[in-house]
Write a protein that holds these residues in place. Sequence first.
Motif, PDB file in Angstrom:
ATOM      1  N   ILE A 127      -9.902  -0.134  -9.543  1.00 21.98           N
ATOM      2  CA  ILE A 127      -9.987   0.057  -8.091  1.00 21.98           C
ATOM      3  C   ILE A 127      -8.640   0.525  -7.549  1.00 21.98           C
ATOM      4  O   ILE A 127      -8.559   1.446  -6.730  1.00 21.98           O
ATOM      5  CB  ILE A 127     -10.462  -1.232  -7.382  1.00 21.98           C
ATOM      6  N   VAL A 128      -7.555  -0.099  -8.005  1.00 26.16           N
ATOM      7  CA  VAL A 128      -6.220   0.288  -7.541  1.00 26.16           C
ATOM      8  C   VAL A 128      -5.903   1.719  -7.966  1.00 26.16           C
ATOM      9  O   VAL A 128      -5.441   2.529  -7.159  1.00 26.16           O
ATOM     10  CB  VAL A 128      -5.144  -0.692  -8.072  1.00 26.16           C
ATOM     11  N   TYR A 147     -13.744   5.159  -0.731  1.00 24.50           N
ATOM     12  CA  TYR A 147     -14.592   4.021  -1.117  1.00 24.50           C
ATOM     13  C   TYR A 147     -15.949   4.462  -1.645  1.00 24.50           C
ATOM     14  O   TYR A 147     -16.501   3.849  -2.545  1.00 24.50           O
ATOM     15  CB  TYR A 147     -14.798   3.080   0.067  1.00 24.50           C
ATOM     16  N   SER A 168     -10.375  -4.594 -11.241  1.00 25.60           N
ATOM     17  CA  SER A 168      -9.381  -4.540 -10.161  1.00 25.60           C
ATOM     18  C   SER A 168      -8.369  -3.429 -10.414  1.00 25.60           C
ATOM     19  O   SER A 168      -7.986  -2.698  -9.498  1.00 25.60           O
ATOM     20  CB  SER A 168      -8.650  -5.878 -10.038  1.00 25.60           C
ATOM     21  N   GLU A 217       0.828  -1.207   0.000  1.00 28.14           N
ATOM     22  CA  GLU A 217       0.000   0.000   0.000  1.00 28.14           C
ATOM     23  C   GLU A 217       0.866   1.262   0.000  1.00 28.14           C
ATOM     24  O   GLU A 217       0.585   2.197  -0.737  1.00 28.14           O
ATOM     25  CB  GLU A 217      -0.922   0.019   1.224  1.00 28.14           C
ATOM     26  N   LYS A 224     -10.361  -4.707  -2.645  1.00 24.83           N
ATOM     27  CA  LYS A 224      -9.049  -4.062  -2.509  1.00 24.83           C
ATOM     28  C   LYS A 224      -8.091  -4.942  -1.701  1.00 24.83           C
ATOM     29  O   LYS A 224      -6.930  -5.103  -2.067  1.00 24.83           O
ATOM     30  CB  LYS A 224      -9.186  -2.695  -1.855  1.00 24.83           C
ATOM     31  N   ARG A 225      -8.575  -5.533  -0.623  1.00 26.47           N
ATOM     32  CA  ARG A 225      -7.723  -6.421   0.183  1.00 26.47           C
ATOM     33  C   ARG A 225      -7.265  -7.628  -0.632  1.00 26.47           C
ATOM     34  O   ARG A 225      -6.104  -8.037  -0.549  1.00 26.47           O
ATOM     35  CB  ARG A 225      -8.471  -6.854   1.449  1.00 26.47           C
ATOM     36  N   THR A 235      -8.037   4.213  -6.007  1.00 26.15           N
ATOM     37  CA  THR A 235      -7.701   4.265  -4.585  1.00 26.15           C
ATOM     38  C   THR A 235      -6.341   4.901  -4.352  1.00 26.15           C
ATOM     39  O   THR A 235      -6.202   5.806  -3.530  1.00 26.15           O
ATOM     40  CB  THR A 235      -7.705   2.849  -3.974  1.00 26.15           C
ATOM     41  N   TYR A 236      -5.316   4.426  -5.047  1.00 24.84           N
ATOM     42  CA  TYR A 236      -3.944   4.813  -4.726  1.00 24.84           C
ATOM     43  C   TYR A 236      -3.393   5.946  -5.584  1.00 24.84           C
ATOM     44  O   TYR A 236      -2.582   6.734  -5.111  1.00 24.84           O
ATOM     45  CB  TYR A 236      -3.024   3.595  -4.830  1.00 24.84           C
TER      46      TYR A 236
END
Length: 141
Positions: free
Chosen positions: A99-100, A110, A96, A8, A128-129, A103-104
Amino acid sequence: MNLYKKTETLLYNYKMIKAEIKNIDLELIELQNEYNGCGAMTFEEKAAPTNKFNSSVENEMIVRIYTPEMLDNKKHKLEVKIQKIDNALEVLDPRSYSIVTMTYFDNLNYRDISIKLDLTEDYIGDLKREIIGKISGLIYF
């Protein structure tokens, strides 16, 4: 620090690492264009004994030889990090990957991601996990 947190942290710093690589390139160009040359020799009265045993020529040679080498090594390490991240992200499916990136790289929460992808916030967290677990093994094998 476990692999999840390390991954992360690396993802959150992705843009910063790329900027640092560009700054190193600029620094290397600046070092190539910089030339001080030899100065005139000066004689000064010394008030106390000194242990200095190098000259301005030696100092310039040290900077011209060792600084670019250290910067090249640092740049190489950062480029390897970026390549590992890019390789890990290539194995992700489009959802996926989005999402990455949201998020990052885009720093969306969220709620915003769930609205864009029409998923629940809890499901985004679970995905995400899973994603981080999957790519952390590729980045830190």
